[in-house]
Design an enzyme around this catalytic site. Sequence first.
Site, PDB file in Angstrom:
ATOM      1  N   HIS A 311      34.613  47.584  43.993  1.00 42.01           N
ATOM      2  CA  HIS A 311      35.637  46.565  44.257  1.00 42.01           C
ATOM      3  C   HIS A 311      36.659  46.429  43.147  1.00 42.01           C
ATOM      4  CE1 HIS A 311      33.540  44.704  47.758  1.00 42.01           C
ATOM      5  NE2 HIS A 311      32.480  45.175  47.125  1.00 42.01           N
ATOM      6  N   LYS A 491      44.111  31.769  45.569  1.00 42.52           N
ATOM      7  CA  LYS A 491      43.166  32.827  45.196  1.00 42.52           C
ATOM      8  C   LYS A 491      42.620  32.447  43.829  1.00 42.52           C
ATOM      9  CE  LYS A 491      46.730  35.756  45.584  1.00 42.52           C
ATOM     10  NZ  LYS A 491      46.171  36.747  46.521  1.00 42.52           N
ATOM     11  N   ARG A 492      41.554  33.146  43.368  1.00 43.57           N
ATOM     12  CA  ARG A 492      41.068  32.866  42.024  1.00 43.57           C
ATOM     13  C   ARG A 492      42.183  33.063  40.998  1.00 43.57           C
ATOM     14  NH1 ARG A 492      35.491  32.117  41.025  1.00 43.57           N
ATOM     15  NH2 ARG A 492      36.165  32.067  38.854  1.00 43.57           N
ATOM     16  N   LYS A 497      46.565  38.736  38.957  1.00 39.69           N
ATOM     17  CA  LYS A 497      47.063  38.200  40.231  1.00 39.69           C
ATOM     18  C   LYS A 497      48.431  37.522  40.050  1.00 39.69           C
ATOM     19  CE  LYS A 497      42.347  37.432  42.024  1.00 39.69           C
ATOM     20  NZ  LYS A 497      42.238  38.229  43.261  1.00 39.69           N
ATOM     21  N   THR A 598      42.044  40.086  50.522  1.00 40.22           N
ATOM     22  CA  THR A 598      41.704  39.787  51.915  1.00 40.22           C
ATOM     23  C   THR A 598      42.449  38.545  52.383  1.00 40.22           C
ATOM     24  OG1 THR A 598      39.705  38.756  51.010  1.00 40.22           O
ATOM     25  CG2 THR A 598      39.448  40.902  52.073  1.00 40.22           C
ATOM     26  N   LYS A 602      44.495  37.302  56.039  1.00 38.95           N
ATOM     27  CA  LYS A 602      44.324  36.006  56.712  1.00 38.95           C
ATOM     28  C   LYS A 602      45.681  35.351  56.956  1.00 38.95           C
ATOM     29  CE  LYS A 602      39.914  35.786  54.399  1.00 38.95           C
ATOM     30  NZ  LYS A 602      39.211  35.399  53.158  1.00 38.95           N
TER      31      LYS A 602
HETATM   32  C1  26Q Z   1      29.828  40.694  36.976  1.00 37.22           C
HETATM   33  C2  26Q Z   1      28.923  40.602  35.930  1.00 37.22           C
HETATM   34  C3  26Q Z   1      28.491  39.373  35.482  1.00 37.22           C
HETATM   35  C4  26Q Z   1      28.974  38.219  36.083  1.00 37.22           C
HETATM   36  C5  26Q Z   1      29.864  38.308  37.130  1.00 37.22           C
HETATM   37  C6  26Q Z   1      30.300  39.545  37.578  1.00 37.22           C
HETATM   38  C7  26Q Z   1      31.278  39.629  38.703  1.00 37.22           C
HETATM   39  C8  26Q Z   1      31.280  38.648  39.689  1.00 37.22           C
HETATM   40  C9  26Q Z   1      32.181  38.702  40.728  1.00 37.22           C
HETATM   41  C10 26Q Z   1      32.190  40.656  38.783  1.00 37.22           C
HETATM   42  C11 26Q Z   1      33.085  40.709  39.845  1.00 37.22           C
HETATM   43  C12 26Q Z   1      33.090  39.728  40.824  1.00 37.22           C
HETATM   44  C13 26Q Z   1      34.016  39.712  41.940  1.00 37.22           C
HETATM   45  C14 26Q Z   1      34.889  40.641  42.226  1.00 37.22           C
HETATM   46  C15 26Q Z   1      35.787  40.515  43.380  1.00 37.22           C
HETATM   47  O1  26Q Z   1      35.815  39.501  44.060  1.00 37.22           O
HETATM   48  N1  26Q Z   1      36.570  41.554  43.670  1.00 37.22           N
HETATM   49  C16 26Q Z   1      37.461  41.502  44.808  1.00 37.22           C
HETATM   50  O2  26Q Z   1      36.787  42.058  45.917  1.00 37.22           O
HETATM   51  C17 26Q Z   1      37.531  41.884  47.099  1.00 37.22           C
HETATM   52  C18 26Q Z   1      36.708  42.391  48.247  1.00 37.22           C
HETATM   53  O3  26Q Z   1      36.635  43.782  48.206  1.00 37.22           O
HETATM   54  C19 26Q Z   1      38.868  42.586  46.998  1.00 37.22           C
HETATM   55  O4  26Q Z   1      39.618  42.281  48.152  1.00 37.22           O
HETATM   56  C20 26Q Z   1      39.641  42.129  45.743  1.00 37.22           C
HETATM   57  O5  26Q Z   1      40.803  42.895  45.582  1.00 37.22           O
HETATM   58  C21 26Q Z   1      38.740  42.263  44.530  1.00 37.22           C
HETATM   59  O6  26Q Z   1      39.388  41.707  43.389  1.00 37.22           O
END
Ligand code: 26Q
Length: 683
Positions: A311, A491-492, A497, A598, A602
Amino acid sequence: DRWLMTQEQYKKDDPKTVYYMSMEFLMGRALGNNLINLTDYKEVQEALEEMGINLNVIEDQEPDAALGNGGLGRLAACFLDSLATLGYAAYGCGIRYHYGMFKQKIENGYQVETPDNWLKEGNPFEIRREEYAKEVRFGGNIRVEKDPKTGRDMFIQENFESVLAIPYDMPIVGYNNNLVNTLRIWDAKAITDFHLDSFDRGEYQKAVEQENLAKTIVEVLYPNDNHYAGKELRLKQQYFFISASLQEAVDKYLRDHDDIHKFYEKVTIQMNDTHPTVAVAELMRLLMDEHGLEWDEAWEVTTKTCAYTNHTIMAEALEKWPIGYLKKVVPQLVPIIEILDDKVRRRFSDESTAIIDRNDTVHMAHIDIHYGFSVNGVAALHTDILKQSELNHFYKIYPDKFNNKTNGITFRRWLLHCNPRLTALLDETIKDEYKEDASKLVKLLEYKDDETVLKRLLEIKKENKKDLAAYLKETQAIEIDADTIFDIQVKRLHEYKRQQLNALYIIDKYLEIKEGILPKTPITAIFGAKAAPAYVIAKDIIHLILCLQEIINNDPEVSPYLKVVMVENYNVTKAEKLIPACDISEQISLASKEASGTGNMKFMLNGAVTLGTEDGANVEIHELVGDDNIFVFGASSDEVIEHYKKADYSAKDYYKKNPKIKAAVDFITGKQMMKIGCKESLE
Ligand code: 26Q
């Protein structure tokens, strides 16, 4: 009844089963969505109406199940809906966090985090399945012993701590097909009851520790989005739900089949990013230690079972664990990971594809790529970048493993549930095939010159905007006008972003209005974003937006033409209110950085035009909707990647050369901001 029937049917038909392994499932509310998928929403609404009860009021009693951060967690939730709708035998496997994504309060111009106690009043959408409880072991040491029968080395874990994993099942209702799949999330319970059976001192101490481990392990979701934090407890969470889920997957398979060598014919383990990567080593361990397979046999089964979705390409999000952490938390996996590394090193001398690097750090993505059968990106552009640059070393070794699966969203929640007005118009015009098959939406093109349909579309948007205005008035006491353009970025919060770019645009508009240059139509700029609690710059950007809200909305010269709104505590439920009311969807990430996005889909589905960069799935959306519906600007991903290579991009040069940019940036540190107490760190 349908849930039981579905599971019995699967047992009879014996289809291949997919286990979607994810640390996050950002489900939102269940009631309205389940009624929609049962196709009973309207009937129930009317029946309640006759009793003088408003279904919306009941829906509003339900807290969001916010067991996720953002895109990755919401994607998992959308996939569960689609898998059930398409009739796939699928399980979601995750963690029953006692506290989900924090709630965001806005206080004195800053984000404040408060705990999300979503289980406080119980959860009617789950069933505890004590009968499927599994033991999961942590820590201790590994003793190597020769098996007297086979002469094989056996790795025996000693002095470990145990936790009991207890599954809770939530129904995932398919749309209009009588099928119900399962989201299985694991809670933790101590195995020993230290009050009763631990008298001697050492045992007592251990019992207390096990009790504490069980309590902490599922306590809270890590609130980082797209940022890796190497915390020991996070690794415990990962192993906890993976070990329990895999034990159950193997047990279930063996209830109906006898040859474990053919496990992969009936099971796929799909890993949502690298967070579930310990699954590769744990499956090897279970097959060898619990089910007697030789290394090569276990290896063949594992590599045909596991698949990995990437991702992100951002370095700061790539998961790497010092081997010392793994030795401490999951020593039983370390000999396996060492052999996995050794085999890779024998085949490929290239250091860049090693599993354990020279600094004794384990690269989780490398395990997945070498030992899984599939590596997918989440949009065409993202997959190309993986193949051509980020994972090029691996692509050269395994060209056939790489593939693209462009993300998608469920129309049930993101159209039928959140936008009943637009749904009614679509039902009248193109009937309802589009509810199960998105491609059928093209039928609406037949109405592109139909004045009454076009007028209805505008009216629907207006009504949705009025609803949003009323909601914001009620919840945040903010007044906005449905006759203005709703320009929305939700979004976050993340630098890539570029909410800060949107903020600069707003400052520029403000300065123009001050000079008497007025926008043709007044603008309401709406933001919603949570910042990870430790992400200082993200918090500063929220503070900037809140300062702009304060200055602009209280300036009588400007506020008739421009307003800024920061929606508090942006979550799935708020998204369902914001998205149908949007005119301009902001998708302005720095090209190459947003793997897919995503939210972009929407908003487009609900009839907003997009302002965006050629990034992630925006590229494919652009191809489908054309230049009339998406307005593209900025550097291409190739150009951005080139700038990184050459290190030749200087933001300061633009600041110096372009007076508009200079004025907007200077405003941030200017007098007006200081006057309202905007903190100097924004400099
Ligand atoms: C990793 C290690 C320790 C703690 C947290 C994490 C962690 C947690 C969440 C690393 C990444 C995430 C989330 C990533 C994320 O949401 N990526 C998004 O994924 C979407 C679905 O594929 C994409 O549409 C987005 O572009 C992408 O940013």
